[in-house]
Each structure stands twice: as structure tokens, then as C-alpha cells.
Design an enzyme around this catalytic site. Sequence first.
Site, PDB file in Angstrom:
ATOM      1  N   ASP A  49       0.835  -1.206   0.000  1.00 50.71           N
ATOM      2  CA  ASP A  49       0.000   0.000   0.000  1.00 50.71           C
ATOM      3  C   ASP A  49       0.870   1.257   0.000  1.00 50.71           C
ATOM      4  O   ASP A  49       0.359   2.372  -0.126  1.00 50.71           O
ATOM      5  CB  ASP A  49      -1.015  -0.006   1.155  1.00 50.71           C
ATOM      6  CG  ASP A  49      -0.358  -0.012   2.520  1.00 50.71           C
ATOM      7  OD1 ASP A  49       0.873  -0.157   2.613  1.00 50.71           O
ATOM      8  OD2 ASP A  49      -1.097   0.130   3.528  1.00 50.71           O
ATOM      9  N   SER A  50       2.193   1.076   0.065  1.00 50.61           N
ATOM     10  CA  SER A  50       3.111   2.196  -0.173  1.00 50.61           C
ATOM     11  C   SER A  50       2.869   2.791  -1.554  1.00 50.61           C
ATOM     12  O   SER A  50       3.286   3.924  -1.820  1.00 50.61           O
ATOM     13  CB  SER A  50       4.567   1.722  -0.047  1.00 50.61           C
ATOM     14  OG  SER A  50       4.784   0.558  -0.824  1.00 50.61           O
ATOM     15  N   LYS A 118      -1.194  -9.392   2.869  1.00 54.57           N
ATOM     16  CA  LYS A 118      -0.445  -8.909   4.042  1.00 54.57           C
ATOM     17  C   LYS A 118      -1.334  -7.946   4.803  1.00 54.57           C
ATOM     18  O   LYS A 118      -2.058  -7.145   4.182  1.00 54.57           O
ATOM     19  CB  LYS A 118       0.857  -8.208   3.621  1.00 54.57           C
ATOM     20  CG  LYS A 118       1.624  -7.629   4.824  1.00 54.57           C
ATOM     21  CD  LYS A 118       3.052  -7.256   4.480  1.00 54.57           C
ATOM     22  CE  LYS A 118       3.220  -5.923   3.816  1.00 54.57           C
ATOM     23  NZ  LYS A 118       2.717  -4.753   4.564  1.00 54.57           N
ATOM     24  N   GLU A 120      -1.447  -5.496   8.660  1.00 54.94           N
ATOM     25  CA  GLU A 120      -0.660  -4.926   9.754  1.00 54.94           C
ATOM     26  C   GLU A 120      -1.291  -5.252  11.105  1.00 54.94           C
ATOM     27  O   GLU A 120      -2.516  -5.167  11.247  1.00 54.94           O
ATOM     28  CB  GLU A 120      -0.546  -3.405   9.571  1.00 54.94           C
ATOM     29  CG  GLU A 120       0.189  -3.029   8.290  1.00 54.94           C
ATOM     30  CD  GLU A 120       0.372  -1.521   8.116  1.00 54.94           C
ATOM     31  OE1 GLU A 120       0.028  -0.750   9.043  1.00 54.94           O
ATOM     32  OE2 GLU A 120       0.876  -1.129   7.049  1.00 54.94           O
ATOM     33  N   GLU A 186       9.228  -4.141  10.652  1.00 57.38           N
ATOM     34  CA  GLU A 186       9.620  -2.825  10.123  1.00 57.38           C
ATOM     35  C   GLU A 186      10.150  -1.929  11.236  1.00 57.38           C
ATOM     36  O   GLU A 186       9.512  -1.771  12.281  1.00 57.38           O
ATOM     37  CB  GLU A 186       8.423  -2.153   9.414  1.00 57.38           C
ATOM     38  CG  GLU A 186       8.791  -0.766   8.865  1.00 57.38           C
ATOM     39  CD  GLU A 186       7.842  -0.210   7.825  1.00 57.38           C
ATOM     40  OE1 GLU A 186       6.927  -0.928   7.367  1.00 57.38           O
ATOM     41  OE2 GLU A 186       8.040   0.968   7.448  1.00 57.38           O
TER      42      GLU A 186
HETATM   43  O1  KIV Z   1       3.551  -1.085   1.691  1.00 57.58           O
HETATM   44  C1  KIV Z   1       4.701  -1.522   1.657  1.00 57.58           C
HETATM   45  O2  KIV Z   1       5.448  -1.317   0.689  1.00 57.58           O
HETATM   46  C2  KIV Z   1       5.171  -2.314   2.792  1.00 57.58           C
HETATM   47  C3  KIV Z   1       6.618  -2.676   2.842  1.00 57.58           C
HETATM   48  C4  KIV Z   1       7.429  -1.482   3.098  1.00 57.58           C
HETATM   49  C5  KIV Z   1       6.889  -3.760   3.803  1.00 57.58           C
HETATM   50  O3  KIV Z   1       4.412  -2.632   3.646  1.00 57.58           O
END
Ligand code: KIV
Length: 274
Positions: A49-50, A118, A120, A186
Site C-alpha cells: 500500500d506504499s 499482508k 498490519e 519494520e
Molecule cells: O507497503 C509496503 O510497501 C510495505 C513494505 C514497506 C513492507 O508494507
Amino acid sequence: MSATGTSRQKMPADILAMKGGAPIVCLTAYTTPIAKLVDSHCDLVLVGDSVGMVLHGLPSTLGVTMEMMVMHGQAVARGLSNALMVIDMPFGSYEESPAQAFRNAARLMAETGAGAVKLEGGVHMAETIAFLVARGIPVMAHIGLTPQSVNTLGGYKVQGRGEGRARLIADAKAVAEAGAFSVVLEKVPQGLADEITAEVAIPTVGIGAGAGCDGQVLVVDDMLGLFTDFKPKFVKRFGQLGVAAEAAVADYAAEVRDRSFPAAEHSFADEVKK
Ligand code: KIV
């Protein structure tokens, strides 16, 4: 045959089997061309989500939607044949209840072809992780600095120092026991990351967590030097593509302005010679 030695696309079980072995190589990707570029070099590609901050100019990951993740997930899937594709569940798509998480995780997997999601969170997300895994959805957990919680964490700070140390160890054990096949650590002190890596049976994938994790992940635009708004301490720029791209754009603009581009070889004759 790929650079990483198998001829079929990796599955979560392949990543789990890498615990304690050769380091797991992981990068993010958001588009087909970048997915193609990283695929043979990576064990795992994360549609993070980055993407919201890196490609959409958002101030944080909080504004990322399911629709954005589906669109970028579909693009990345078209570029992968080796690495496992893991897709992030965006903020607000899983925290309410295990049922909400299942609905959205199933949509992400069905519409993109991702092999896992994924999410959090540690102890407080363990029930949800177990619920998803029991229903056929492999989960990569993400603990330590969890950017979707930036407002409650009070910024993008190192996690797990002082009293936070025991909490983070409990988080790692909880997600492993809940059935996650791996866990991202992280911005966690190196010694603590080493301790967690030794304690849990699933691979740890570090970002700002030292060299002792079972694998490493970076945001691809960070390591290529394409995203230059800021550089976290844990980022190493393996390339300076942003600088190279700007120089190329400046050359193009100069050549358009002095009419040296397009040259004869880029132009078409009025008649084709026989
Ligand atoms: O969103 C992302 O790119 C991430 C990574 C930095 C682990 O969660």
C-alpha cells in the site's frame, strides 16, 4: 528456469520453507514493467500500500483504497511468473472484524491472482489471521512500525525499544501461532529482530530490522532512486534512476527546442523507395 532456481511460481509454503536458509529476497512492485524487471531476482513481490505515497502522491498509506490495490495487483500479476505475489490489505479493509477481512482478502485474491495477503498488526490481529488462514487465505503479517497506525504510534518511529520490546515479541509469537506464513518486521532494533527471528518458526522479513532476519524487503522505487521525496535511514539506493531520468527529460526538452529531435532516422519519407 529463473535465477532463483524453480520453474513454477512460488507459493507461501515455499517461503515458509526458506526459514533459516538462504535469505528471502523481496521487493515491492506496482506496475507490470517493474514486476517483470524484479520477478526472476525475487522470491516474493509485494504489492504494497506504499503505492499510495510512491505513485499517487498521498501523504500516507491511509487513503489507499481496495480499488487501487485491485488495479495495481492486476498489473503486477501480469508481470510475474516466478515470485510469490503478496498484496497489502488497505487501511479500513480488515480491522473491523474477521468477516470483513475475509470478504476483502477473498476479493483481492480472486480479482488479482495474488497468492497471499499482508495485513498490519500483532496480538490484536491474531484472531483475524487465524480466521483467514482457516478459510484458505495465506497471510503475511506486518509488525513493528505499522504505517497504517501512524496516527496512534505518533509518527514513523523505531518500535520495540524499552517497554515495547516485550510487546513486539508477543506480537511476533501471536501472528506465528495464528498461522501467518511469514512476518514483516519494520523499523525494529537489530538485536530484537534477531531475537524474534530465533524465537518464531516463520520467516521474518526485515525492513530497517538489520541483517539477521530471514529475508529483506525494500520499496522498489526507494532502492532504484526513483522516489526521492525523502529517504528513510534503512533505505540503500542501489541506483540513481531518478537522476538519470531527469537528465534524459532535460536532453529531450533541449533537442525539441533546438529542433535536433526528431532527426531523419525518426521521421518518415513521403514515398517509400522501391
Ligand atoms: O507497503 C509496503 O510497501 C510495505 C513494505 C514497506 C513492507 O508494507
